[in-house]
Write a protein that holds these residues in place. Sequence first.
Motif, PDB file in Angstrom:
ATOM      1  N   GLY A 110       0.749  -1.252   0.000  1.00 13.62           N
ATOM      2  CA  GLY A 110       0.000   0.000   0.000  1.00 13.62           C
ATOM      3  C   GLY A 110       0.770   1.287   0.000  1.00 13.62           C
ATOM      4  N   THR A 111       1.678   1.495   0.952  1.00 13.29           N
ATOM      5  CA  THR A 111       2.391   2.760   1.065  1.00 13.29           C
ATOM      6  C   THR A 111       3.880   2.509   1.283  1.00 13.29           C
ATOM      7  N   ALA A 112       4.658   3.569   1.050  1.00 16.13           N
ATOM      8  CA  ALA A 112       6.099   3.449   1.266  1.00 16.13           C
ATOM      9  C   ALA A 112       6.399   3.153   2.731  1.00 16.13           C
ATOM     10  N   GLU A 113       5.616   3.731   3.643  1.00 19.65           N
ATOM     11  CA  GLU A 113       5.847   3.509   5.066  1.00 19.65           C
ATOM     12  C   GLU A 113       5.626   2.039   5.427  1.00 19.65           C
ATOM     13  N   ALA A 146       1.836   4.992  -5.078  1.00 19.24           N
ATOM     14  CA  ALA A 146       2.436   6.278  -5.398  1.00 19.24           C
ATOM     15  C   ALA A 146       3.896   6.065  -5.795  1.00 19.24           C
ATOM     16  N   GLY A 147       4.497   7.113  -6.363  1.00 15.75           N
ATOM     17  CA  GLY A 147       5.858   6.995  -6.890  1.00 15.75           C
ATOM     18  C   GLY A 147       6.868   6.533  -5.872  1.00 15.75           C
ATOM     19  N   MET A 153       9.053  -0.517  -3.270  1.00 15.27           N
ATOM     20  CA  MET A 153       8.772  -1.885  -3.695  1.00 15.27           C
ATOM     21  C   MET A 153       9.931  -2.450  -4.510  1.00 15.27           C
ATOM     22  N   ARG A 154      10.550  -1.615  -5.327  1.00 13.45           N
ATOM     23  CA  ARG A 154      11.713  -2.087  -6.100  1.00 13.45           C
ATOM     24  C   ARG A 154      12.826  -2.541  -5.164  1.00 13.45           C
ATOM     25  N   ARG A 155      13.032  -1.773  -4.088  1.00 13.62           N
ATOM     26  CA  ARG A 155      14.067  -2.170  -3.114  1.00 13.62           C
ATOM     27  C   ARG A 155      13.679  -3.469  -2.417  1.00 13.62           C
ATOM     28  N   LEU A 156      12.416  -3.562  -2.031  1.00 10.66           N
ATOM     29  CA  LEU A 156      11.970  -4.751  -1.313  1.00 10.66           C
ATOM     30  C   LEU A 156      12.136  -6.001  -2.163  1.00 10.66           C
ATOM     31  N   LEU A 170       5.789  -6.176 -13.959  1.00 11.02           N
ATOM     32  CA  LEU A 170       7.142  -6.478 -14.433  1.00 11.02           C
ATOM     33  C   LEU A 170       7.702  -5.290 -15.208  1.00 11.02           C
ATOM     34  N   ALA A 171       6.841  -4.636 -15.986  1.00  5.38           N
ATOM     35  CA  ALA A 171       7.280  -3.454 -16.739  1.00  5.38           C
ATOM     36  C   ALA A 171       7.680  -2.323 -15.796  1.00  5.38           C
ATOM     37  N   VAL A 172       6.893  -2.106 -14.730  1.00  2.00           N
ATOM     38  CA  VAL A 172       7.224  -1.053 -13.770  1.00  2.00           C
ATOM     39  C   VAL A 172       8.549  -1.371 -13.077  1.00  2.00           C
TER      40      VAL A 172
END
Length: 552
Positions: A110-113, A146-147, A153-156, A170-172
């Motif tokens: 859901g969120t970055a936090e 959100a951005g 998420m990429r880091r996770l 996968l594209a994102v």
Amino acid sequence: MSSDSRTLFPHARTAQPARTAQPDPRPAPALPRVLSIAGTDPTGGAGTAADLKSITAAGGYGMAAVTAVVAQNTHGVRDIHLPPATVLTAQLEAVSDDVELEAVKTGMLGTAEIIDAVETWLRAHPPRVLVIDPVMVATSGDRLLAGEAEQAMRRLCRLATAITPNLDELAVLTGEAPARTESEALAQAERFAAETGVAVVVKTGHLDTRAITTTWVPAGGGTGHAVRTTRVDTTSTHGTGCSLAAALATRLGAGDDPRTALAWASRWLHEAIQHGAALQVGGGNGPVDHGHLGRRLAAAGSAAPWLGPDAVPARLEAPADLHPAPADGPAPTHGSAPAVAPVGPWTAALWEAGAPLAAAIDDSGFVAALVDGSLPEEQFSVYLAQDAHYLQRYSRALAALAASAPDDEARAFWSASSRTCVETEMELHHSWLAPRPEAATLPVGPVTSAYTDFLLARALGSPHVVGAAAALPCFWLYAQVGAGLPEVPADHPYRDWLLTYRDPDFVEGVRGALVIVERELAVASPEVRADAARDFLLACRHELEFFEQARR
């Protein structure tokens, strides 16, 4: 924590002691312990509800930490409540302070936090297996994060054992345009895996193709392991991404290698999708049937008699006295017109009585996949290995029928059929099994033994017409399966098998068996006719069990 909270939960602690790595003296758990970190779905199709069902179906013990409370049904999302990230952290620490985990699966964060909270916990408590379903893009194509959350998420994802994105996700993750073909998607996944050292599961369900492929692209890139199924015409696909990821995490947590884990999860989910509509949950995009495989296997182990005492009258005076035998489970969806027509009133009555079982065979997962070409090769190999054992024993039953035949015509027919089992049909088995020694050496299974013991007992110890009626389904029903396609494509993986049982010579053999059974039933006593009809129906059920054993 407030004083009221301590009163309600007297054993709760505001701080937990640090964990120290020590050998666990307890034996390995009977089931992998798997934690789902995801949102809720009150209608049970997605999120933690779907994850827990999937974990249980895949043979694990499921636990859940809730990231979001979602008000949704099969028509869509109405509202979302995101509890503070501190509440999620408290849930995660409560689990990890007490339970050793074999696997973790994440879904909606859901969120970055929230993503950061999960990442912090994972780094402190790295699980043996981590499968991330990066919920970033809806089926509609709408972005769900959100951005800054996408960046988190990429880091996770870099912590994962494997990720299970849809093609838009996968594209994102790769920063590229969405793949339009399977080869483009695989290329994207290989680049991501090579860069991150994280395996990627590529799913082609959103492509407009009849064949569906789920491929494990290994960490570091390289040749993947593909599992192929056939598209199901249904709207009951809500929660398929959650379910696949949770089942995959469970099988990996149980110790399966990636190829085995992905094959199990993909085929289990395909069956769940096939039967989701029958649940009749909601009027929109319904859930899949997570429990269908378990119920199917439980039914296969039932000790209930296949035919009740009233299924066949004690005396059959006329063909009209014989009524259709009930089949287990829901009513079959196929019609029951025979591919080879009955030759008289008695064989017509047998077909009518066995029609529900014949339709159940047509509808069975094994036969349906065999006919459409999507049957996994290993299941076909198991089937052929058992069929080789079966034919050796069946040929002996046919030879016994030849020895007890009442006339020269019947004696010649059964003798020729016995030879055909060994000379013609066994050649098909040899050509397939010779390069597959692991299947060729499989011992005879209990389903095969039960069927062949039944046939030999009837051929050796019953009136000739009873043994002939018991042998008839192996002729008649195989012709029915062989006729399942109007035309067998040249590239069909099981073309040789299908052609064997639609060959004019085999069809003529079916007619020969029908002629003998029709003639002998016409002159048999009412009591013997009843025994013959009952054993015909039992043999039909044995055929269903014989086909399905490769999926158990």
